[in-house]
Design an enzyme around this catalytic site. Structure first.
Site, short mmCIF file in Angstrom:
data_model
loop_
_atom_site.label_atom_id
_atom_site.label_comp_id
_atom_site.label_asym_id
_atom_site.label_seq_id
_atom_site.Cartn_x
_atom_site.Cartn_y
_atom_site.Cartn_z
N GLY A 217 42.10 45.97 39.09
CA GLY A 217 42.75 44.67 39.06
C GLY A 217 41.84 43.57 39.58
CB SER A 218 42.67 40.34 41.14
OG SER A 218 43.48 39.91 40.07
#
Length: 486
Positions: A217-218
């Site tokens: 993810g981020s």
């Protein structure tokens, strides 16, 4: 000599030759294989008759052998039950030792390692019973306990590293299990315990810290930012970058939106540092388009993606796919598409940034001692895996990650009086399920003593960085505080 007698003599000679060849093959050629067979009970009983070496953390044995009055002579015990189970694994007569250090360091613990050859010869001459070596781990018991408590009932993993050396300070995976029933000499009890453990749908035997492979993810946006800085796509943290509400992706009718549906700044622009603070998808997707898949993949490789590591347990390989087209590169740049990482790998990313761009090879065994506590192998010299980014780029990334904690989504990782660098992450993984919540960090931001990666399975909120900031960041903070309080 008549013909029948001559034929019988030849037959007997052939039979003796065959017997000699067969016995030679068994005793020499096949000896090692036969000894290693799990069904060879004589070998197992011989191994059990030795005192197996201890596994030690902070001066206390977390796995040790105690003398018992049965045919096995020694019982393997795990005094702290579940806390170190994912590290130690288990040693079982009826099940074997398929996981953890009991398997990966078996030659040392059993006394069969080449480094113990002289000791074995001495034992043979003196008639002393051979015993295994004691291995001392790099684990900080306070950090391990803090990680275990903070992760609580959540599924997931926590890894903490010393950024300067690569020493593993904490490694926790939940759910976990008690290895003691598996090592029981009551074979039916041990078999029942293994049946229960191996069929548990939550897979408590899986060390998620090194064997769990997740979309990052981020948190992967720091890798994308590193690639953009290293390749001159941006010059520093204040560089102006695109930040529209939605990024138009080529080759597809599907666009990449921001989680809140809004632009990340006025006139669809923002700065690189602000984009990381708020985890702007369109900014990093745009950087992925500018960089292309190969440059993104090459940067990830410098942090360790694609490497086969052993600590000494084998670590699952983290990966960024090859041959990414443009929209795939944009998705990969925000840690989605088919990007996959272990928590250990993301801890290495954080540690590398904190260590002026140098990624150190992680390790778990600090030293090895003989049964009489003579040092056989001392603390290994730190080994640099790679110079992932320049010192200047590492400094820029550190400023950005500090701002994430001070001004952005990582506020719950703040520690009073300490500059903390971090990055939240929310990773989509399965339609219909909440995303995974991530947080990576290091502290102090300058000259760090600890780097941490946390993943909480299904701990995020779809369309928001809240999961990483609210769920995972406090876990990382607890571990960092434990190390910094030493």
């Amino acid at each position: 000599m008549n013909t029948p007698i001559r034929r019988l003599s030849v037959l007997i000679a052939v039979l003796f030759t065959t017997l000699l060849v067969a016995s030679t093959i068994v005793q020499f050629t096949q000896a090692k294989t036969l000894n290693a067979m799990s069904t060879n009970k004589r070998t197992l009983l011989d191994t059990y008759s030795r005192e197996r070496g201890s596994i030690v953390v902070g001066g206390q044995a977390v796995a040790k052998s105690v003398s018992v009055e049965d045919q096995y002579r020694f019982l393997r015990t795990y005094p702290q039950d579940k806390l170190y189970a994912q590290l130690t694994g288990f040693y079982s007569y009826s099940v074997g030792a398929p996981y953890g250090l009991e398997h990966a360091a078996d030659d040392l613990l059993s006394g069969d390692a080449d480094t113990l050859f002289v000791r074995r010869v001495t034992d043979l001459i003196t008639g002393r019973k051979t015993s295994g070596a004691t291995i001392e781990l790099t684990i900080d018991p306070k950090a391990q306990a803090a990680a275990d408590k903070a992760l609580g009932e959540s599924k997931g993993a926590v890894v903490a590293l010393d950024p300067k050396t690569g020493a593993i300070l904490a490694m926790v995976s939940h759910p976990t299990y008690d290895p003691n029933p598996l090592s029981s000499h009551d074979l039916s009890k041990a078999a029942k315990a293994w049946q229960s453990l191996s069929t548990d749908q939550d897979k408590p035997y899986l060390n998620r810290a090194i064997s769990g492979v997740y979309p990052p993810g981020s948190t992967f946006k720091v890798v994308t930012a590193a690639a953009a800085l290293e390749n001159g796509v941006v010059s520093d943290e204040n560089s102006t970058v695109p930040g529209p509400a939605e990024l138009d992706l080529p080759l597809t009718s599907t666009n990449l939106p921001n989680e809140d549906g809004r632009a990340c700044g006025p006139n669809n622009e923002t700065t690189l540092i602000h984009a990381l603070e708020i985890s702007c998808n369109t900014t990093f997707g745009s950087l992925g388009l500018d960089l292309g898949g190969e440059k993104l993949r090459a940067q990830a490789a410098k942090f360790g993606f694609g490497d086969s590591l052993q600590i000494p347990m084998r670590v699952a390989t983290s990966s960024v796919p090859a041959d990414l087209n443009a929209p795939q590169a944009a998705q990969a740049a925000i840690g989605q598409y088919d990007v996959r990482s272990t928590p250990l790998q993301m801890a290495m990313v954080a540690a590398g940034i904190g260590n002026q761009g140098r990624v150190m090879t992680p390790y778990l065994i600090d030293s090895v001692r003989s049964a009489n506590l003579d040092i056989i192998e001392s603390t290994p010299d730190p080994v640099e895996l790679s110079q992932a980014v320049s010192e200047q780029t590492a400094s820029t990334l550190t400023k950005m990650m500090v701002s994430v904690v001070d001004n952005g989504s990582g506020a719950r990782a703040r520690i009073a009086g300490v500059d903390v660098a971090g990055k939240t992450g929310t990773a989509q993984h399965d339609p219909g399920k909440p995303p995974h919540a991530w947080f990576i960090s290091f502290a102090p931001a300058v000259n760090p003593k600890v780097a941490v990666a946390v993943v909480v399975e299904d701990g995020g909120v779809t369309g928001s960085e809240i999961g990483g900031g609210r769920v995972a960041a406090p876990i990382a903070r607890a571990v960092m505080e434990a190390v910094l309080s030493r």
